[in-house]
Design a protein around this motif. Structure first.
Motif, PDB file in Angstrom:
ATOM      1  N   UNK A   1       0.760  -5.899   3.979  1.00 44.95           N
ATOM      2  CA  UNK A   1       1.551  -4.679   3.962  1.00 44.95           C
ATOM      3  C   UNK A   1       2.072  -4.413   2.551  1.00 44.95           C
ATOM      4  N   UNK A   2       2.537  -5.487   1.899  1.00 50.00           N
ATOM      5  CA  UNK A   2       3.040  -5.333   0.538  1.00 50.00           C
ATOM      6  C   UNK A   2       1.940  -4.783  -0.367  1.00 50.00           C
ATOM      7  N   UNK A   3       0.766  -5.366  -0.244  1.00 49.82           N
ATOM      8  CA  UNK A   3      -0.323  -4.960  -1.126  1.00 49.82           C
ATOM      9  C   UNK A   3      -0.782  -3.533  -0.801  1.00 49.82           C
ATOM     10  N   UNK A   4      -0.770  -3.169   0.479  1.00 54.31           N
ATOM     11  CA  UNK A   4      -1.088  -1.790   0.866  1.00 54.31           C
ATOM     12  C   UNK A   4      -0.136  -0.807   0.189  1.00 54.31           C
ATOM     13  N   UNK A   5       1.159  -1.113   0.318  1.00 52.21           N
ATOM     14  CA  UNK A   5       2.159  -0.194  -0.234  1.00 52.21           C
ATOM     15  C   UNK A   5       2.106  -0.170  -1.757  1.00 52.21           C
ATOM     16  N   UNK A   6       1.860  -1.337  -2.325  1.00 50.25           N
ATOM     17  CA  UNK A   6       1.813  -1.453  -3.774  1.00 50.25           C
ATOM     18  C   UNK A   6       0.646  -0.635  -4.338  1.00 50.25           C
ATOM     19  N   UNK A   7      -0.533  -0.823  -3.761  1.00 52.82           N
ATOM     20  CA  UNK A   7      -1.699  -0.112  -4.282  1.00 52.82           C
ATOM     21  C   UNK A   7      -1.571   1.391  -4.020  1.00 52.82           C
ATOM     22  N   UNK A   8      -0.970   1.757  -2.892  1.00 48.24           N
ATOM     23  CA  UNK A   8      -0.757   3.182  -2.623  1.00 48.24           C
ATOM     24  C   UNK A   8       0.168   3.783  -3.679  1.00 48.24           C
ATOM     25  N   UNK A   9       1.218   3.027  -4.034  1.00 48.85           N
ATOM     26  CA  UNK A   9       2.160   3.518  -5.045  1.00 48.85           C
ATOM     27  C   UNK A   9       1.462   3.660  -6.402  1.00 48.85           C
TER      28      UNK A   9
ATOM     29  N   UNK B   1      -9.194   3.805  -7.625  1.00 50.01           N
ATOM     30  CA  UNK B   1     -10.106   4.429  -6.663  1.00 50.01           C
ATOM     31  C   UNK B   1      -9.827   3.922  -5.263  1.00 50.01           C
ATOM     32  N   UNK B   2     -10.380   4.632  -4.322  1.00 49.27           N
ATOM     33  CA  UNK B   2     -10.285   4.241  -2.923  1.00 49.27           C
ATOM     34  C   UNK B   2     -10.849   2.837  -2.733  1.00 49.27           C
ATOM     35  N   UNK B   3     -11.849   2.519  -3.536  1.00 49.75           N
ATOM     36  CA  UNK B   3     -12.494   1.209  -3.398  1.00 49.75           C
ATOM     37  C   UNK B   3     -11.527   0.078  -3.776  1.00 49.75           C
ATOM     38  N   UNK B   4     -10.787   0.304  -4.866  1.00 48.54           N
ATOM     39  CA  UNK B   4      -9.814  -0.705  -5.291  1.00 48.54           C
ATOM     40  C   UNK B   4      -8.758  -0.917  -4.200  1.00 48.54           C
ATOM     41  N   UNK B   5      -8.269   0.204  -3.645  1.00 45.84           N
ATOM     42  CA  UNK B   5      -7.270   0.130  -2.583  1.00 45.84           C
ATOM     43  C   UNK B   5      -7.814  -0.654  -1.393  1.00 45.84           C
TER      44      UNK B   5
END
Lengths: 377, 377
Positions: free
Chosen positions: B276-284, B293-297
């Protein structure tokens, strides 16, 4: 080295935060300069934490619970800016209404407690101390290099200066939610209304174990509630609504209890969360009964959602009129439900916890803080 | 009237449940015959509650937390079938591994505690008593008609018969989740690993306040961890991973601590919740950096989700191999994350709480239960 750096910075007029900080945030100017991904809404609660990860997690939970943040700072090892400085800032900052502190050590105890007492007289300071036990002290020493302190002295100083001390991280947020949302209770007497007996019993136990009172109803209030509930009602506090499905009943009982001189606070159990219950209930019925149309489902959802909104609005209006706190414990909660329900234009907010233990624990500490404010310090 | 009805039923060979019951459920045969909309999965935990609404709410929370249910019964006012009968049933039911009870009174104290002790020797009985205070007793009397009892006697009987007594409703579920998921600790010594210092300090404090020990690391374990962590690590318990982003580190540290003879249980803080942390971090990051890119996310999400699954799997394997409990406290949690993470084919489950207080409180009670089992009753 660190000392040299601090001296050089001081000479150059530069303020250094940390080291070992997770950054700062000020939602009022949309500044989120921290290692946290949480973006809480602007509000009244200031958080300072000597631990960065504890602080940023508090920030994440605050966002989830709908608690508005005045500002956040991970003060870290405090080479230059210390917790004492922050306290003096909050003392004069008009936007700060509640102060949350996580600390492992204080550099200047006298200055800290003098400032804490001045702040406490104007706005509540809620504190979690890391390193209260020998195991915790060893861990704190290797974490922020905290010096040992005598906990009995520290506890006594907290009591004397009106600081609200908590034992567990989540209590910081429960208190922040309450202190920014409801008036302080004038005393320890709690009236309870409940949708079912068991939660009422458990809540009574918790109240008394925490030093709150659950007074018996007097004749005038019994007479008034007689006109609302069916004749077999318990005539006791907690007032048990025995699953009455009439949605006007909770409104009337709430109003009677808040207006009742015999109590200083009202806890309601199982009133909020009915939207979710009714959603799940009608969905379950629809799965087996082909006559349940989408319209019926939609109706049930709308009626209970309206009820919840009206119940919270009425709570907030009554709090505003009578300066008596109302705390809800929800029947069910999903991820869209927050602890703090804001009603635009009102001084107070709806306050909805997930469990009676959180409601009772919070009220206990509000009563103690009110007692401090009354004592004239 | 009620007495006549019971007698008539008895003569006719009919068993009557209640009155004042919210029904029964047995997920193993897909029977959900209650006023609750919760449909928990089939599992090992049996719940009997004299309060229907408390019982059905427990059922709803159990569903949310992923706790499997053997059966549920709102026993209500117990005109015919009593809590003593249920206990005798659970004693011989092979599917029941954990028993949760909410009771306000017991009709036959001797029979209850004799049965409770027999059950406790084979499977844990966790109990919340409503009506422990004078306020609670008054409420219970008007709820189920519970008779007064002396709490000191009741408490002593619980201790003697191995019953795990809790103070707050949600503790019932925390214990059910643990007892159905992890082995019992052989003693009170806890090793802690943490992603950041503050939570480690707070968890140490909570352990010691609850009578658990946080022993210092001995030289052999220090030497082993020296080969994993960077040279500046704290060399102390809690083992602070100081935010190390390498995802193999937590796995290695976990393994070392579970294998360490110096501890009886391992609490890990901030390992779960990284997805969850990494999801939110990469989204930010993506919101401000057009090069993300979407791929990195997608990659970040996948890597951390894999890590969490592997970490839980490793925990479960180690528990199975070494019969030592591992309890996780998550960094962040969303509504899709459950307390119990099942690993198909394993005897144990991953156990993830939201806060250190729940982990510590649960371990404390498991240690006491293990002590009862060892005492030879």
């Amino acid at each position: 080295l660190e000392y040299d750096l601090v001296n050089a910075a001081r000479k150059a007029g530069i303020t250094i935060l940390g080291p070992n900080t997770m950054g700062i945030a000020n939602p009022h100017i949309n500044l989120h300069c921290s290692a946290s991904t949480a973006m809480p809404r602007a509000g009244k609660t200031a958080i300072v934490a000597q631990s960065g990860n504890l602080g940023t997690q508090l920030l994440a939970f605050a966002t989830e619970q709908g608690i508005g943040i005045r500002g956040f700072c991970g003060s870290g090892n405090e080479a230059m800016v210390s917790i004492e400085d922050f306290l003096e800032g909050f003392e004069v900052d008009e936007k700060t209404r509640v102060v949350l502190l996580y600390i492992e050590s204080v550099k200047n105890g006298r200055r800290f407690f003098e400032a804490a007492q001045r702040v406490s007289c104007r706005k509540p300071v809620v504190l979690l101390k890391g390193g209260r036990t020998s195991a915790g002290k060893r861990a704190a020493a290797s974490h922020t290099g905290a010096m040992l302190s005598d906990d009995r002295v520290f506890d006594a100083m907290c009591r004397q200066s009106g600081v609200i001390k908590v034992d567990q991280p989540m209590e910081l947020l429960d208190l922040a939610a309450a202190l920014a949302s409801i008036p302080l209770p004038r005393g320890p007497r709690v009236a309870i209304m409940t949708w079912g007996g068991g939660w009422g019993v458990v809540t009574c136990d918790l109240c008394q174990l925490r030093g709150l009172e659950v007074p018996a109803l007097d004749q005038p209030i019994v007479n008034r509630i007689d006109t609302i509930l069916p004749p077999y009602w318990s005539r006791a506090n907690p007032v048990d609504l025995v699953g009455d499905p009439d949605l006007s009943t909770p409104m009337s009982i709430l109003e009677e209890l808040v207006r009742w001189d015999g109590c200083d606070a009202v806890i309601n159990l199982g009133m909020m969360g009915r939207r979710l219950f009714s959603e799940r209930f009608t969905t379950a019925v629809a799965a087996v009964d082909p006559k349940t149309t989408l319209e019926i489902l939609e109706n049930a959802r709308r009626i209970t959602a309206d009820f919840e909104l009206n119940f919270i609005r009425r709570s907030v209006d009554l709090m505003q009129e009578l300066e008596k706190p109302v705390v809800a414990v929800s029947l069910l909660k999903d991820h869209s439900d927050q602890t703090v329900h804001r009603i635009p234009g009102s001084r107070y907010n709806g306050l909805v916890y997930e469990t009676p233990e959180r409601a009772v624990n919070t009220l206990e500490k509000l009563v103690a803080y009110k007692r401090f404010l009354r004592s004239g310090f």
